[in-house]
Design a protein around this motif. Structure first.
Motif, PDB file in Angstrom:
ATOM      1  N   VAL A  71      -6.624  -3.251   2.667  1.00 24.78           N
ATOM      2  CA  VAL A  71      -5.700  -3.352   1.283  1.00 24.78           C
ATOM      3  C   VAL A  71      -4.444  -2.750   2.073  1.00 24.78           C
ATOM      4  CG1 VAL A  71      -5.338  -2.594  -0.831  1.00 24.78           C
ATOM      5  CG2 VAL A  71      -7.778  -3.018   0.066  1.00 24.78           C
TER       6      VAL A  71
ATOM      7  N   PRO B 192      -1.431 -12.843   2.501  1.00 19.06           N
ATOM      8  CA  PRO B 192      -1.679 -12.234   0.977  1.00 19.06           C
ATOM      9  C   PRO B 192      -2.182 -13.094   0.227  1.00 19.06           C
ATOM     10  CG  PRO B 192       0.759 -12.080   2.208  1.00 19.06           C
ATOM     11  CD  PRO B 192      -0.271 -12.967   2.848  1.00 19.06           C
ATOM     12  N   VAL B 193      -2.819 -12.393  -1.079  1.00 18.99           N
ATOM     13  CA  VAL B 193      -3.356 -13.204  -1.980  1.00 18.99           C
ATOM     14  C   VAL B 193      -2.455 -14.001  -2.999  1.00 18.99           C
ATOM     15  CG1 VAL B 193      -4.583 -12.902  -4.606  1.00 18.99           C
ATOM     16  CG2 VAL B 193      -5.357 -11.361  -2.444  1.00 18.99           C
ATOM     17  N   GLU B 194      -1.219 -13.682  -3.060  1.00 19.89           N
ATOM     18  CA  GLU B 194      -0.207 -14.510  -3.544  1.00 19.89           C
ATOM     19  C   GLU B 194       0.263 -15.695  -2.984  1.00 19.89           C
ATOM     20  OE1 GLU B 194       3.581 -11.524  -3.299  1.00 19.89           O
ATOM     21  OE2 GLU B 194       1.537 -10.716  -2.976  1.00 19.89           O
TER      22      GLU B 194
ATOM     23  N   ASP C 125      -6.457 -13.720   1.204  1.00 15.52           N
ATOM     24  CA  ASP C 125      -7.252 -13.021   0.688  1.00 15.52           C
ATOM     25  C   ASP C 125      -7.303 -11.208   0.905  1.00 15.52           C
ATOM     26  OD1 ASP C 125      -8.391 -12.809   3.177  1.00 15.52           O
ATOM     27  OD2 ASP C 125     -10.224 -13.675   2.743  1.00 15.52           O
ATOM     28  N   THR C 126      -5.945 -11.219   1.208  1.00 11.98           N
ATOM     29  CA  THR C 126      -5.351  -9.922   1.537  1.00 11.98           C
ATOM     30  C   THR C 126      -4.731  -9.393   0.435  1.00 11.98           C
ATOM     31  OG1 THR C 126      -5.549 -10.214   3.897  1.00 11.98           O
ATOM     32  CG2 THR C 126      -4.014  -8.393   3.210  1.00 11.98           C
ATOM     33  N   GLU C 127      -5.057  -8.183  -0.234  1.00  8.01           N
ATOM     34  CA  GLU C 127      -4.537  -7.577  -1.464  1.00  8.01           C
ATOM     35  C   GLU C 127      -3.287  -6.947  -0.916  1.00  8.01           C
ATOM     36  OE1 GLU C 127      -5.232  -8.027  -4.416  1.00  8.01           O
ATOM     37  OE2 GLU C 127      -7.306  -8.809  -4.285  1.00  8.01           O
ATOM     38  N   VAL C 128      -1.993  -7.201  -1.425  1.00 11.12           N
ATOM     39  CA  VAL C 128      -0.897  -6.605  -1.080  1.00 11.12           C
ATOM     40  C   VAL C 128      -0.331  -5.922  -2.161  1.00 11.12           C
ATOM     41  CG1 VAL C 128       1.794  -6.651  -0.202  1.00 11.12           C
ATOM     42  CG2 VAL C 128      -0.367  -8.112   0.761  1.00 11.12           C
ATOM     43  N   VAL C 129      -0.493  -4.477  -2.455  1.00 12.78           N
ATOM     44  CA  VAL C 129       0.209  -3.800  -3.427  1.00 12.78           C
ATOM     45  C   VAL C 129       1.319  -3.127  -3.344  1.00 12.78           C
ATOM     46  CG1 VAL C 129      -0.478  -2.104  -5.292  1.00 12.78           C
ATOM     47  CG2 VAL C 129      -2.434  -3.299  -3.958  1.00 12.78           C
TER      48      VAL C 129
ATOM     49  N   ASN D  26      -2.252   0.663  -9.765  1.00 11.83           N
ATOM     50  CA  ASN D  26      -2.493  -0.426  -9.189  1.00 11.83           C
ATOM     51  C   ASN D  26      -3.171  -0.499  -7.911  1.00 11.83           C
ATOM     52  OD1 ASN D  26      -2.710  -3.233  -9.275  1.00 11.83           O
ATOM     53  ND2 ASN D  26      -0.422  -3.530  -9.436  1.00 11.83           N
TER      54      ASN D  26
ATOM     55  N   THR E  85      -7.153  -1.738  -7.428  1.00 15.53           N
ATOM     56  CA  THR E  85      -7.551  -2.422  -6.327  1.00 15.53           C
ATOM     57  C   THR E  85      -8.645  -1.822  -5.308  1.00 15.53           C
ATOM     58  OG1 THR E  85      -5.114  -3.349  -6.383  1.00 15.53           O
ATOM     59  CG2 THR E  85      -6.651  -4.024  -4.232  1.00 15.53           C
TER      60      THR E  85
ATOM     61  N   THR F   8     -12.393  -3.477  -4.547  1.00 13.63           N
ATOM     62  CA  THR F   8     -12.715  -3.492  -3.074  1.00 13.63           C
ATOM     63  C   THR F   8     -13.935  -2.877  -2.746  1.00 13.63           C
ATOM     64  OG1 THR F   8     -10.358  -3.788  -2.519  1.00 13.63           O
ATOM     65  CG2 THR F   8     -11.891  -3.626  -0.764  1.00 13.63           C
TER      66      THR F   8
END
Ligand code: GTP
Ligand code: MG
Length: 360
Positions: A171, A198-200, A204-208, A220, A224, A228
């Motif tokens: 993450v 990145p998810v965006e 499928d890598t969450e970037v917060v 946030n 996440t 996970t």
């Protein structure tokens, strides 16, 4: 007969007497020469028994319960790992307690909306790699800290490799978004170039986005991480004799050797006989990450323990043995001590002559 065996060795150009030990290849060669089937059996050492216990599948260790995730924070130097874990911690422990935290610790547990999470702040990616190499990896999830004003750096790339080799999901905490120089698009591009899409962007890598300094985005990030962790359905046996890893250890003026350890499975209790790397002893006292004395530590709990006879190394695994096995614990610890010293000397080039030795 011995003379036949010596004869075979002699013809192969090896001078041996009846007292010489033979290696595996020699034994197999001799068997072939003499037309005898050779089966090699190894004596089981105490180390073998210990490794076997550490390798026992969870199912064989009794009742299995859900456990908190162990989250290791990795990232390039100065990207904000320690600031991040400190901030998460101070925001998630009761007021008053946070102020009392003075010493730096390697790991702590926080409670977020009724869920526990355990964080490990590594001194560096090298330590993580070392632990993994020694089979002492306890990480379920890696938080990869990337400073938004700096992007993916060489050590970030190494951290990604370590996380992948350990099979831990990553993450990304895009940190320092409060800085004017923050460049979010560059970080996303850098990540994509490392196959962390990145998810965006459909990956499928969450970037917060976070600011460890002022606390933005930390809830946030915790959410996440919990999601996970949930996907991994983490569980551990709770009743078994504990095992786990030493994260950090030192000699305390008053308390003697003190070790920060993390329980991987089972429950560690005051009074337990512990073998940890080259040290052993009965746990005399145990403290949690808020310096409160506790009597037992379930899976995924980081604890500070006193009672070991020597200071173990970061990355050493520990294991609880039956009280009756005290002699075994002592013997194994001493053997490891000697081996550790020999390795240390050979790494340093070692003193070679008595004269050199005495002059050191
Ligand atoms: P090493 O342990 O040395 O690898 O560093 P680290 O990754 O733990 O970084 P650390 O938390 O020590 O932070 C490095 C510097 O960045 C410190 O001066 C922090 O105050 C600063 N810093 C960390 N997070 C933020 C942030 O979100 N915003 C800003 N502006 N500064 C930050
Ligand atoms: Mg740090």
């Amino acid at each position: 007969p011995a003379k036949d065996i010596i004869g075979v060795l002699f013809r192969a150009g090896k001078m041996a007497t009846i007292n010489d030990p033979l290696d595996e290849n020699d034994l197999l060669d001799i068997g072939m020469e003499l037309g005898v089937d050779v089966t090699i059996k190894r004596a089981e050492t105490v180390e073998d028994v210990i490794s076997a216990q550490l390798a026992l599948p969870d199912e064989e260790l009794g009742d299995i319960q859900p456990r908190p995730p162990i989250i290791t924070v990795l990232g390039h130097v100065d990207h904000g790992k320690t600031t991040l874990v400190d901030k998460i911690r101070s925001a998630n422990v009761a007021k008053g307690e946070a102020g009392g935290i003075t010493q730096h610790i390697a790991a702590y547990q926080v409670d977020h909306n009724g869920h526990k999470l355990t964080f490990v702040d590594t001194p560096g990616h090298a330590a993580f790699g070392e632990m993994r190499a020694r089979g002492a990896n306890v990480t379920d999830i890696v938080v990869l800290v990337v400073a938004a004003d700096d992007g993916v750096m060489p050590q970030t790339v190494e951290c990604i490799a370590h996380a992948r080799a350990a099979g831990a999901p990553i993450v990304v905490a895009m940190n320092k978004i409060d800085l004017p120089g923050a460049n979010e698009q560059k970080v996303l591009t850098d990540l994509a170039n490392q196959n962390l899409l990145p998810v965006e962007w459909g990956g499928d890598t969450e970037v917060v986005r976070v600011s460890a300094l002022n606390g933005t985005g930390l809830d946030n990030l915790l959410e996440t991480l919990l999601v996970t962790a949930e996907l991994k359905e983490l569980k551990a046996p709770t009743d078994a004799p504990a095992d786990g890893v030493c994260l950090e250890a030192f000699r305390d003026e008053g308390r003697g050797p003190v070790a920060w350890i993390i329980v991987r499975r089972g429950t560690l209790r005051v009074g337990d006989l512990v073998l940890c790397g080259p040290s052993f002893g009965f746990i005399r006292a145990m403290y949690n990450d808020r310096d409160e004395e506790i009597s037992e530590a379930p899976p995924a709990t980081p604890v500070r323990v006193a009672g070991l006879n020597a200071v173990p190394n970061a990355g050493d695994t520990f294991l609880v043995l039956a009280d009756d096995d005290i002699d075994i614990a002592r013997e194994v610890a001493e053997t490891r001590q000697v081996r550790g010293r020999t390795e240390l000397l050979s790494r340093r080039g070692g003193p070679r002559t008595l004269e050199e030795f005495l002059s050191k």
